[in-house]
Design an enzyme around this catalytic site. Structure first.
Site, PDB file in Angstrom:
ATOM      1  N   HIS A   8       0.819  -1.218   0.000  1.00  0.00           N
ATOM      2  CA  HIS A   8       0.000   0.000   0.000  1.00  0.00           C
ATOM      3  C   HIS A   8       0.851   1.266   0.000  1.00  0.00           C
ATOM      4  O   HIS A   8       0.354   2.348  -0.319  1.00  0.00           O
ATOM      5  CB  HIS A   8      -0.986  -0.001   1.173  1.00  0.00           C
TER       6      HIS A   8
ATOM      7  N   ASP B 142       0.321  -7.687   1.529  1.00  0.00           N
ATOM      8  CA  ASP B 142       0.704  -6.277   1.610  1.00  0.00           C
ATOM      9  C   ASP B 142       2.220  -6.114   1.666  1.00  0.00           C
ATOM     10  O   ASP B 142       2.747  -5.270   2.390  1.00  0.00           O
ATOM     11  CB  ASP B 142       0.058  -5.589   2.816  1.00  0.00           C
TER      12      ASP B 142
ATOM     13  N   SER C  24       4.631   2.735   7.950  1.00  0.00           N
ATOM     14  CA  SER C  24       4.306   1.538   7.171  1.00  0.00           C
ATOM     15  C   SER C  24       5.493   1.131   6.313  1.00  0.00           C
ATOM     16  O   SER C  24       6.076   1.961   5.610  1.00  0.00           O
ATOM     17  CB  SER C  24       3.095   1.795   6.273  1.00  0.00           C
TER      18      SER C  24
END
Length: 464
Positions: A117, A147, A221
């Site tokens: 992402h 992911d 992230s």
């Protein structure tokens, strides 16, 4: 004055004589002896240790990690919303959007692991190292399911990198560091412990995260979760928050899963997902009572996929999986997480309870040939005899109708075994084609499915 002083002295002398006589003749003797030698040891009345609490030294882990964590900038170009000027001129000016995240260098040649992402829909990717050097990055491959994405930069020198640890060996309560570079300043370090393992945030038993209370915020992230040795045990991916800010719950993809994904990407160009080939659920008191079984721990096997490794190895409906590779299984995410680190062709050892006795079954993982198609149900790659039955040249077979829409399909002559030949005008040969067709469909586009009913007739259905 002399009389007063004399009276005081006489009173004091009398009191002293009285006290002495009491001590000698009246007060009971005690057997207690106070030892005042140098060897005496005095203990507190309570049984609490006075040793100071020793916190772990995390400096080595930080030193081994900060220079291997990078800032990732994602620039994408979109048409955006038309302005009044665009409307009059008939033009649509492109809009530049920017997103940021972190990444982890995993070898000296410049391979970097991050979240899918973070790099999704990018037109340009820039990676900035901890020494402020910036490089253009290319996407080697990515896997939306886990992911995880793999990037590559061309540096003019060997780069510092983080080595992988075995995330299966990480323990609840173990100290960890979360390292990220969210603001393109330098790498930031936060500390915490592993709060839980095998967390499933989707509710579909398809995920298996490491949960930690180390502070992780948006922009972290793709950063590293490392142990006290500075070894990678996870890729920080998500937080649980109603405000979007850290409140004590953050989640990381285990390093064993991340490692398997990037090794597949580097070797095959895509991810080779191995499956056990069962469906079922985690046992608890209520579920066990409903099923009429005595066990309250383990995975109840509700069905076995035909021609899967589980079927070939002899796993049966009603079996209760208690362990996989000597690791206790108490919820489905335990199973998902362990298998997620394996490849097609790898073998796992199951310990199952069947009719009250334990059995050991070795299962070879097979390629995933099933998929859940919205509104329809589970579909599987069709064999030649399946296609021949319906005189079809291509398609996938429906093996289980969606419970909510099963009555509708059956009224229209669509049953288990029916063949789907086309989705949104894309010819379907395998579940991979189904997945790609669904991926290419926009949110506003209707779902168009072409099927062959039980009479061998082709029918088209449009869903909005």
């Amino acid at each position: 004055m002399k009389k007063i002083l004399s009276l005081v002295l006489v009173s004091a002398l009398g009191g002293a004589l009285t006290l002495g006589a009491y001590k000698i003749f009246v007060e009971p003797k005690s057997d207690f002896t106070l030892n005042t030698t140098a060897d005496s040891t005095f203990l507190p009345a309570t049984n609490v240790s006075n040793l100071a609490f020793e916190t772990p030294d995390l400096t080595l882990a930080a030193e081994n990690t900060v220079n291997a964590v990078v800032h990732v900038k994602n620039v994408s170009i979109s048409s955006g919303q038309m302005s009044l000027q665009d409307l009059f001129s008939g033009n649509s000016s492109p809009r530049t959007q920017m997103g940021t995240g972190s990444g982890v260098i995993i070898n000296a040649d410049g391979y970097i692991i991050t979240n899918n992402h973070v790099i999704n829909n990018s037109d340009e990717l820039t990676v900035t190292l901890n020494n402020n050097k910036a490089y253009k990055a290319e996407i080697v491959g990515s896997d939306p399911k886990t992911d995880i994405a793999l990037l590559k930069i061309k540096a003019d020198e060997d780069l510092p990198f983080v080595t992988f640890a075995d995330s299966d060996q990480a323990k609840i309560g173990e100290w960890v560091l979360a390292v990220g570079n969210p603001f393109n300043l330098t790498s930031t370090v936060t500390a915490g412990i592993i709060s839980a393992k095998a967390r499933d945030l989707s509710g579909t038993s398809s995920q298996s995260f490491i949960q930690t209370d180390a502070a992780v915020n948006p922009g972290n992230s793709g950063g590293a979760l490392v142990n006290t040795k500075g070894e990678l045990i996870g890729i920080n991916t998500a937080i649980s928050s109603q405000t979007g800010s850290y409140i004590g719950y953050s989640f990381a993809v285990p390093s064993n899963i991340a490692r398997r994904v990037i090794e597949d990407i580097m070797e095959f160009g895509n991810v080779q997902n191995g499956i056990l080939g069962i469906s079922g659920g985690s046992l608890n008191s209520a579920f066990s009572e409903k099923l009429g079984v005595n066990d309250t721990e383990g995975i109840y096997v509700d069905s076995v996929v035909e021609e899967s490794g589980a079927e070939k190895a002899g796993v049966k409906k009603g079996d209760i999986i208690k362990e996989i590779d000597n690791v206790k299984v108490s919820k489905f995410a335990d199973l998902t997480g362990h298998i997620g680190a394996k490849r097609v062709g790898d073998q796992v050892t199951l310990k199952v309870s069947r009719d009250g006795s334990l059995k050991t079954i070795n299962v070879t993982l097979t390629r995933n040939e099933t998929l859940t198609l919205p509104l329809v149900g589970r579909v599987k790659n069709a064999k030649q005899e399946d296609l021949k039955k319906f005189k079809a040249s291509n398609g996938v077979k429906i093996i289980e109708l969606d419970e909510k829409y099963a009555e509708y399909w059956k009224k229209n002559g669509i049953n288990e075994g029916s063949i789907i030949t086309s989705i949104n005008d894309t010819k379907i040969n395998s579940v991979d084609d189904v997945q790609q067709a669904m991926k290419n469909k926009s949110d506003y586009e209707p779902l168009r499915i072409e099927l062959i009913n039980s009479k061998g007739e082709k029918e088209r259905y449009n869903f909005r």
